[in-house]
Design an enzyme around this catalytic site. Sequence first.
Site, PDB file in Angstrom:
ATOM      1  N   CYS A 151     -10.112  31.160 -13.291  1.00  0.00           N
ATOM      2  CA  CYS A 151     -10.571  29.821 -12.916  1.00  0.00           C
ATOM      3  C   CYS A 151      -9.420  28.931 -12.448  1.00  0.00           C
ATOM      4  O   CYS A 151      -9.621  28.016 -11.643  1.00  0.00           O
ATOM      5  CB  CYS A 151     -11.307  29.174 -14.083  1.00  0.00           C
ATOM      6  SG  CYS A 151     -12.884  29.988 -14.454  1.00  0.00           S
ATOM      7  N   ASP A 187     -17.485  52.942 -33.520  1.00  0.00           N
ATOM      8  CA  ASP A 187     -18.829  53.207 -34.033  1.00  0.00           C
ATOM      9  C   ASP A 187     -18.962  54.700 -34.299  1.00  0.00           C
ATOM     10  O   ASP A 187     -18.085  55.488 -33.945  1.00  0.00           O
ATOM     11  CB  ASP A 187     -19.897  52.705 -33.064  1.00  0.00           C
ATOM     12  CG  ASP A 187     -19.855  53.397 -31.709  1.00  0.00           C
ATOM     13  OD1 ASP A 187     -19.184  54.441 -31.588  1.00  0.00           O
ATOM     14  OD2 ASP A 187     -20.498  52.897 -30.766  1.00  0.00           O
ATOM     15  N   ASP A 227     -20.200  42.449 -31.407  1.00  0.00           N
ATOM     16  CA  ASP A 227     -19.788  43.116 -30.170  1.00  0.00           C
ATOM     17  C   ASP A 227     -20.988  43.188 -29.244  1.00  0.00           C
ATOM     18  O   ASP A 227     -22.137  43.162 -29.692  1.00  0.00           O
ATOM     19  CB  ASP A 227     -19.268  44.532 -30.445  1.00  0.00           C
ATOM     20  CG  ASP A 227     -20.407  45.510 -30.686  1.00  0.00           C
ATOM     21  OD1 ASP A 227     -20.805  46.209 -29.731  1.00  0.00           O
ATOM     22  OD2 ASP A 227     -20.929  45.561 -31.824  1.00  0.00           O
ATOM     23  N   CYS A 236      -8.972  29.891 -17.958  1.00  0.00           N
ATOM     24  CA  CYS A 236      -8.553  31.289 -17.819  1.00  0.00           C
ATOM     25  C   CYS A 236      -7.821  31.490 -16.495  1.00  0.00           C
ATOM     26  O   CYS A 236      -7.922  30.662 -15.576  1.00  0.00           O
ATOM     27  CB  CYS A 236      -9.746  32.243 -17.939  1.00  0.00           C
ATOM     28  SG  CYS A 236     -10.760  32.425 -16.445  1.00  0.00           S
ATOM     29  N   HIS A 248     -12.855  36.766 -16.634  1.00  0.00           N
ATOM     30  CA  HIS A 248     -13.441  35.450 -16.905  1.00  0.00           C
ATOM     31  C   HIS A 248     -14.509  35.525 -17.996  1.00  0.00           C
ATOM     32  O   HIS A 248     -14.514  34.707 -18.925  1.00  0.00           O
ATOM     33  CB  HIS A 248     -14.053  34.842 -15.651  1.00  0.00           C
ATOM     34  CG  HIS A 248     -14.912  33.657 -15.975  1.00  0.00           C
ATOM     35  ND1 HIS A 248     -14.383  32.420 -16.299  1.00  0.00           N
ATOM     36  CD2 HIS A 248     -16.260  33.541 -16.134  1.00  0.00           C
ATOM     37  CE1 HIS A 248     -15.371  31.594 -16.608  1.00  0.00           C
ATOM     38  NE2 HIS A 248     -16.519  32.236 -16.510  1.00  0.00           N
ATOM     39  N   CYS A 282     -12.910  25.728 -17.540  1.00  0.00           N
ATOM     40  CA  CYS A 282     -12.296  26.956 -18.086  1.00  0.00           C
ATOM     41  C   CYS A 282     -10.844  27.042 -17.650  1.00  0.00           C
ATOM     42  O   CYS A 282     -10.518  26.768 -16.488  1.00  0.00           O
ATOM     43  CB  CYS A 282     -13.071  28.183 -17.605  1.00  0.00           C
ATOM     44  SG  CYS A 282     -12.391  29.758 -18.174  1.00  0.00           S
TER      45      CYS A 282
END
Length: 381
Positions: free
Chosen positions: A339, A91, A296, A336, A365, A334
């Site tokens: 998890c 940015d 974002d 991931c 997570h 989940c």
Amino acid sequence: MFAHIQIDAIRDSARRGRLLTPHGEVETPVFMPVGTAATVKGVSQDVLEELGVEILLGNTYHLYLRPGVDQIRNFGGLHSFMAWPRAILTDSGGFQVFSLSELRKVTEEGVTFRSHLDGSSHFFSPESAMEAQIGLGADIMMAFDECTEYPASTERARASMEMTLRWAERSKNYFEEHKREVPWSRQPSAISRQVDLTEPASPPATTADPTQALFGIIQGGMDFALRKESAERTIEIGFDGYAIGGLSVGEPRVLTREIVESTIQHLPADKPRYLMGVGTPEEIVEYANLGIDMMDCVLPTRAARHGLLFTSEGKISIKQARYAADQGPLDPNCSCRVCKRYSRAYLRHLYASNELLGQVLNTIHNLSFYIDRMRLARHSI
């Protein structure tokens, strides 16, 4: 031209595509994790790659203050400095300077502000913000804008929009004159030496002379007519993509959605559309369905550090005592790494003990949850 978008599928207003950058393709719609100071807090680059992150956001204001643009330029740009071979968006620093409030002074030339680190005085103009972002070497850089506060009168919103348009033209002019000065265009080895860290998301875009892309920012406060005018006049200046800025500044979420839906109608279909700084898990899917390509937000990482976790069964505040003996995974739906391995009880223990690992695992997570939401959104288009 770089960071241009190829649309592969359209469903109603939603669109699925690929953003082509000098550091690889990015599948869209995409959620971009925020790496403010050349790091996504608590998460290493190899884990981000494992999560499937294809583009990160860096913050010009923070990197300008520390470690400084010259140091990053000497490394061949931000990609080499932070060992990240995939795409980066920076940015302009305008929103951070806006957030300083009492520590800044806005004039036609630019913004004088005091560092939040040591109180030292600095100055950003459209030209110096472009110079900094060229030195950082992101694939996509943003025009310097003034973020309109909320609430703001119509007169104030127009004055701010006009300033942003004048600054947009100055940003574009400087960029066109200096875009060949991006550090990795002179030092290709500075990038290529990082690529073997992991399998890249996709082959880098090929060209004899890659350059950065510059996106313009639509402002206009909460005034629908001003947003339309800002979009039309920003498009006249001509940018590689267009961002909707000046939201999530205190306005009701319903109004945010109305402004986004209205503004999208005035953006070109053949350019990337970027919604800046907005998004709960539900909202990012909603905005993807409206036709936004890029988003974002600091919410998933910031919330994680405070023990607020997003799951398929709703939000969980892991600090609560009721999870102290819960042997189940954080989110049974989940896959991931958090998890699959850790219990809610353990995550609660880490938070209660103020262990850094708790913040790291929570962040992994939440990012995984956001990225999965976008993956599902792409599959549904």
